[in-house]
Write an enzyme that holds these catalytic residues in place. Structure first.
Site, PDB file in Angstrom:
ATOM      1  N   ARG A 271      24.906 113.681  43.046  1.00 49.67           N
ATOM      2  CA  ARG A 271      23.519 113.190  42.920  1.00 49.67           C
ATOM      3  C   ARG A 271      23.110 113.040  41.465  1.00 49.67           C
ATOM      4  O   ARG A 271      22.398 112.117  41.107  1.00 49.67           O
ATOM      5  CB  ARG A 271      22.569 114.128  43.652  1.00 49.67           C
ATOM      6  CG  ARG A 271      22.737 114.034  45.146  1.00 49.67           C
ATOM      7  CD  ARG A 271      21.555 114.645  45.834  1.00 49.67           C
ATOM      8  NE  ARG A 271      21.720 114.591  47.266  1.00 49.67           N
ATOM      9  CZ  ARG A 271      20.839 115.076  48.121  1.00 49.67           C
ATOM     10  NH1 ARG A 271      19.748 115.665  47.662  1.00 49.67           N
ATOM     11  NH2 ARG A 271      21.046 114.973  49.405  1.00 49.67           N
TER      12      ARG A 271
ATOM     13  N   GLU B  57      16.097 114.728  45.477  1.00 49.37           N
ATOM     14  CA  GLU B  57      16.275 116.113  45.018  1.00 49.37           C
ATOM     15  C   GLU B  57      17.648 116.279  44.378  1.00 49.37           C
ATOM     16  O   GLU B  57      18.641 115.824  44.917  1.00 49.37           O
ATOM     17  CB  GLU B  57      16.166 117.037  46.240  1.00 49.37           C
ATOM     18  CG  GLU B  57      16.414 118.494  45.930  1.00 49.37           C
ATOM     19  CD  GLU B  57      16.719 119.297  47.192  1.00 49.37           C
ATOM     20  OE1 GLU B  57      15.935 119.203  48.167  1.00 49.37           O
ATOM     21  OE2 GLU B  57      17.749 119.988  47.201  1.00 49.37           O
TER      22      GLU B  57
ATOM     23  N   GLU C 173      26.674 118.023  58.217  1.00 51.03           N
ATOM     24  CA  GLU C 173      25.458 117.302  58.589  1.00 51.03           C
ATOM     25  C   GLU C 173      25.846 116.051  59.356  1.00 51.03           C
ATOM     26  O   GLU C 173      26.744 115.329  58.959  1.00 51.03           O
ATOM     27  CB  GLU C 173      24.668 116.930  57.325  1.00 51.03           C
ATOM     28  CG  GLU C 173      23.938 118.129  56.742  1.00 51.03           C
ATOM     29  CD  GLU C 173      23.636 117.989  55.261  1.00 51.03           C
ATOM     30  OE1 GLU C 173      23.825 116.908  54.710  1.00 51.03           O
ATOM     31  OE2 GLU C 173      23.224 119.000  54.669  1.00 51.03           O
TER      32      GLU C 173
ATOM     33  N   SER D  20      18.244 122.878  44.019  1.00 49.74           N
ATOM     34  CA  SER D  20      17.398 123.905  44.655  1.00 49.74           C
ATOM     35  C   SER D  20      17.743 125.230  44.027  1.00 49.74           C
ATOM     36  O   SER D  20      18.918 125.478  43.720  1.00 49.74           O
ATOM     37  CB  SER D  20      17.747 124.102  46.128  1.00 49.74           C
ATOM     38  OG  SER D  20      17.274 123.110  46.905  1.00 49.74           O
TER      39      SER D  20
ATOM     40  N   ARG E 273      22.696 109.336  50.417  1.00 47.34           N
ATOM     41  CA  ARG E 273      22.664 110.448  49.451  1.00 47.34           C
ATOM     42  C   ARG E 273      23.212 111.756  50.013  1.00 47.34           C
ATOM     43  O   ARG E 273      23.016 112.807  49.429  1.00 47.34           O
ATOM     44  CB  ARG E 273      21.249 110.631  48.896  1.00 47.34           C
ATOM     45  CG  ARG E 273      20.241 110.902  49.937  1.00 47.34           C
ATOM     46  CD  ARG E 273      18.831 110.618  49.447  1.00 47.34           C
ATOM     47  NE  ARG E 273      17.971 110.678  50.597  1.00 47.34           N
ATOM     48  CZ  ARG E 273      17.421 111.784  51.044  1.00 47.34           C
ATOM     49  NH1 ARG E 273      17.586 112.913  50.419  1.00 47.34           N
ATOM     50  NH2 ARG E 273      16.690 111.763  52.127  1.00 47.34           N
ATOM     51  N   HIS E 274      23.894 111.697  51.143  1.00 49.33           N
ATOM     52  CA  HIS E 274      24.540 112.885  51.703  1.00 49.33           C
ATOM     53  C   HIS E 274      26.040 112.675  51.863  1.00 49.33           C
ATOM     54  O   HIS E 274      26.479 111.636  52.332  1.00 49.33           O
ATOM     55  CB  HIS E 274      23.977 113.214  53.094  1.00 49.33           C
ATOM     56  CG  HIS E 274      22.620 113.819  53.047  1.00 49.33           C
ATOM     57  ND1 HIS E 274      21.485 113.069  53.167  1.00 49.33           N
ATOM     58  CD2 HIS E 274      22.229 115.099  52.873  1.00 49.33           C
ATOM     59  CE1 HIS E 274      20.427 113.873  53.068  1.00 49.33           C
ATOM     60  NE2 HIS E 274      20.852 115.112  52.887  1.00 49.33           N
TER      61      HIS E 274
ATOM     62  N   ARG F 259      29.258 120.535  54.215  1.00 51.60           N
ATOM     63  CA  ARG F 259      28.063 120.499  55.062  1.00 51.60           C
ATOM     64  C   ARG F 259      28.343 119.618  56.269  1.00 51.60           C
ATOM     65  O   ARG F 259      28.580 118.416  56.104  1.00 51.60           O
ATOM     66  CB  ARG F 259      26.886 119.904  54.284  1.00 51.60           C
ATOM     67  CG  ARG F 259      26.631 120.568  52.917  1.00 51.60           C
ATOM     68  CD  ARG F 259      25.698 121.738  53.073  1.00 51.60           C
ATOM     69  NE  ARG F 259      25.623 122.537  51.868  1.00 51.60           N
ATOM     70  CZ  ARG F 259      24.497 122.770  51.188  1.00 51.60           C
ATOM     71  NH1 ARG F 259      23.362 122.227  51.564  1.00 51.60           N
ATOM     72  NH2 ARG F 259      24.505 123.568  50.137  1.00 51.60           N
TER      73      ARG F 259
HETATM   74  P1  AMO Z   1      20.901 123.163  48.641  1.00 49.65           P
HETATM   75  O1  AMO Z   1      21.377 123.256  50.050  1.00 49.65           O
HETATM   76  O2  AMO Z   1      19.543 122.572  48.426  1.00 49.65           O
HETATM   77  O3  AMO Z   1      20.831 124.624  47.981  1.00 49.65           O
HETATM   78  O4  AMO Z   1      21.947 122.380  47.763  1.00 49.65           O
HETATM   79  C1  AMO Z   1      21.814 122.294  46.360  1.00 49.65           C
HETATM   80  C2  AMO Z   1      22.009 120.868  45.879  1.00 49.65           C
HETATM   81  O5  AMO Z   1      23.281 120.392  46.285  1.00 49.65           O
HETATM   82  C3  AMO Z   1      23.211 119.021  46.591  1.00 49.65           C
HETATM   83  N1  AMO Z   1      23.604 118.810  48.003  1.00 49.65           N
HETATM   84  C4  AMO Z   1      24.243 117.723  48.471  1.00 49.65           C
HETATM   85  N2  AMO Z   1      24.691 116.613  47.851  1.00 49.65           N
HETATM   86  C5  AMO Z   1      25.292 115.688  48.601  1.00 49.65           C
HETATM   87  N3  AMO Z   1      25.478 115.790  49.931  1.00 49.65           N
HETATM   88  C6  AMO Z   1      25.043 116.875  50.609  1.00 49.65           C
HETATM   89  N4  AMO Z   1      25.241 116.966  51.925  1.00 49.65           N
HETATM   90  C7  AMO Z   1      24.397 117.917  49.867  1.00 49.65           C
HETATM   91  N5  AMO Z   1      23.850 119.101  50.192  1.00 49.65           N
HETATM   92  C8  AMO Z   1      23.382 119.620  49.047  1.00 49.65           C
HETATM   93  C9  AMO Z   1      21.777 118.582  46.366  1.00 49.65           C
HETATM   94  C10 AMO Z   1      21.016 119.873  46.487  1.00 49.65           C
HETATM   95  O6  AMO Z   1      19.802 119.850  45.771  1.00 49.65           O
HETATM   96  N6  AMO Z   1      22.411 127.873  47.762  1.00 49.65           N
HETATM   97  C11 AMO Z   1      21.423 126.875  47.401  1.00 49.65           C
HETATM   98  C12 AMO Z   1      21.301 126.715  45.894  1.00 49.65           C
HETATM   99  C13 AMO Z   1      20.731 127.930  45.184  1.00 49.65           C
HETATM  100  O7  AMO Z   1      19.653 128.408  45.603  1.00 49.65           O
HETATM  101  O8  AMO Z   1      21.343 128.387  44.209  1.00 49.65           O
HETATM  102  C14 AMO Z   1      21.835 125.552  48.016  1.00 49.65           C
HETATM  103  O9  AMO Z   1      22.951 125.327  48.403  1.00 49.65           O
HETATM  104  O10 AMO Z   1      21.673 118.033  45.067  1.00 49.65           O
END
Ligand code: AMO
Length: 434
Positions: free
Chosen positions: A408, A357, A213, A360, A219-220, A211
């Protein structure tokens, strides 16, 4: 070479070869002690200057802390030694010397800042409390795999180099693929769905997600590990059941198999497997509960995303793991199915820890026509995703799934402050190496 140091269960009178790192040297004059350390624990080696070979004693005493030594000798009972026994050496060999200046102190007497720790992970992981985090991480992943197997899911691996993104166009890392533009995958989303439509039916994957970001938060990560599930003939409620079961299985395994590690982390007493069913709040109920506290400056209305602050307020209110269900369709991606009786509401859900969170997911749009319409609504060109959409023309059953952040899950389980502590070599805005 014997890598193992002997600990308390070594039999006095036994001849042993032990190897490990010099944890500490205590020179009391005529007598000196080396404390060697390895994965199994620590052992005392006694040096008697007047009675032992001088060159051997010097080798032992000259070795700087964290050097690796191999010691041959005899085990003697010694009640004053930390493990009740000590090794009286007949030979000492320096296997790997260490510089006298260490970038961080593995004995933990001097605290190091997180960046220094991350720059020197090898030394950092010589500390029992850091080692414990990664032993627990491994156990957690093992338990997650077993839990999926017991839910009839097959482990898959999908490409991490892809032609298109799925989770919103701005958060992609572009790379050059033989001169063509490609990206690091943000989620196995489309591939796991394609496999739910195959005879595998129920699949899971544990793998990296990327990602791009820009923000820097505790937490990212820019490279995280996602635990993904997708099941054919599942709806969103069954997918939630699986997420809950997998989470509980991870906690149970850690409680059962990581007692020493929890003790090392000072969590032995407070560690608790989540009990009972996780409450399932609708998005509207979640908004109402946050608004009722009056703790936020703004009044949340339908369509608002939950800010970090709102998540914290709700987390304090609920006080345990919980789901938020029935999100507005407009805030969920194209692949999430709307409710048949109310297209403003989606089957999308999140699973929350009171701090953040974790998951998802949702039921997926499996009807070809509606899927194409969803792409267009989100401003995506369905042509680019033809490899995916065309499979929806050949018998794609209803299916549902979710993604959970492994880091997480671990950080909330162990109450770590920063997600970087839950991954060996984190990737963030400032960190591309090591
Ligand atoms: P989403 O983007 O919410 O959903 O990601 C799912 C879970 O992955 C973790 N996560 C992260 N952890 C740490 N750093 C990050 N940058 C990061 N981004 C995400 C979180 C988050 O809840 N395709 C959908 C899932 C699905 O619908 O099956 C998805 O990627 O814990």
């Amino acid at each position: 070479m014997h890598g193992r140091t002997y600990t308390a269960d070594a039999t006095p009178g036994e001849a042993v070869t032990v190897a490990g790192w010099v944890h500490e040297t205590r020179d009391l004059g005529g007598i000196a002690f080396l404390i060697l350390r390895d994965k199994t624990g620590k052992i005392q080696v006694k040096l008697e200057k007047d009675e032992m070979d001088e060159a051997m004693v010097d080798t032992g005493l000259d070795a700087h802390r964290e050097s690796v030594l191999k010691v041959e000798g005899d085990v003697k009972e010694e009640p004053r030694a930390p493990t009740g026994v000590e090794v009286v050496p007949t030979d000492i060999e320096v296997v790997a010397p260490a510089d006298p200046e260490l970038p961080l102190d593995p004995s933990g007497k001097v605290d190091a800042e997180l960046p220094t720790r991350l720059d020197n992970r090898t030394l950092d992981l010589r500390k029992p409390e850091v080692q414990a985090v990664f032993e627990i991480r491994a156990e957690l992943l093992r338990a997650v795999r077993d839990a999926f197997r017991s839910h009839d899911a097959t482990e898959i691996n999908t490409p991490k180099i892809v032609a298109t993104g799925t989770e919103g166009g701005t958060e992609l890392f572009p790379i050059s693929y033989f001169g063509e533009e490609a990206f690091m995958n943000q989620s196995p989303q489309l591939f796991k769905q394609l496999m739910a439509g195959s005879n595998l039916e129920r699949v899971f994957e544990i793998g990296p997600i990327f990602r791009a970001e820009e923000h820097n938060t505790p937490r990212h990560l820019n490279e995280a590990h996602s635990i993904d599930f997708e099941g054919a003939f599942c709806d969103h409620t069954e997918a939630m059941d699986v997420a809950e079961a997998v989470t509980k299985a991870a906690y149970e395994a850690v409680q059962e198999n990581c007692a020493d590690e929890l003790e090392t982390l000072g969590l032995a007493d407070e560690f608790a497997v989540p009990s009972g069913e996780f409450p399932r709040l609708s998005y509207q109920e979640a908004l109402d509960r946050v608004n009722a506290t009056g703790e936020l400056d703004e009044h949340l209305v339908w369509g608002d995303d939950l800010s970090t602050e709102a998540e914290h307020v709700l987390g304090r209110e609920v006080g345990e793991h919980y789901f938020i269900t029935d999100w507005p369709s407009e805030v969920k991606p194209f692949y999430i199915k709307d409710h048949d009786d109310d297209e403003e509401k989606s089957t999308g859900f999140d699973m929350m820890h009171p701090r953040m969170e974790l998951v998802s997911g949702g039921q997926r749009e499996h009807r070809h026509e509606q899927l194409i319409a969803g792409f267009e609504q989100q401003g995506l060109d369905p042509e680019e995703f033809e490899y995916y959409t065309k499979m929806f023309k050949y018998g794609m059953p209803p299916h549902a799934g979710w993604g959970m952040g492994a880091e997480r899950l671990l950080m909330t389980m162990l109450d770590l402050d920063n997600i970087r502590e839950a991954v060996l070599f984190p990737r963030d805005r400032q960190r591309l190496s090591p």
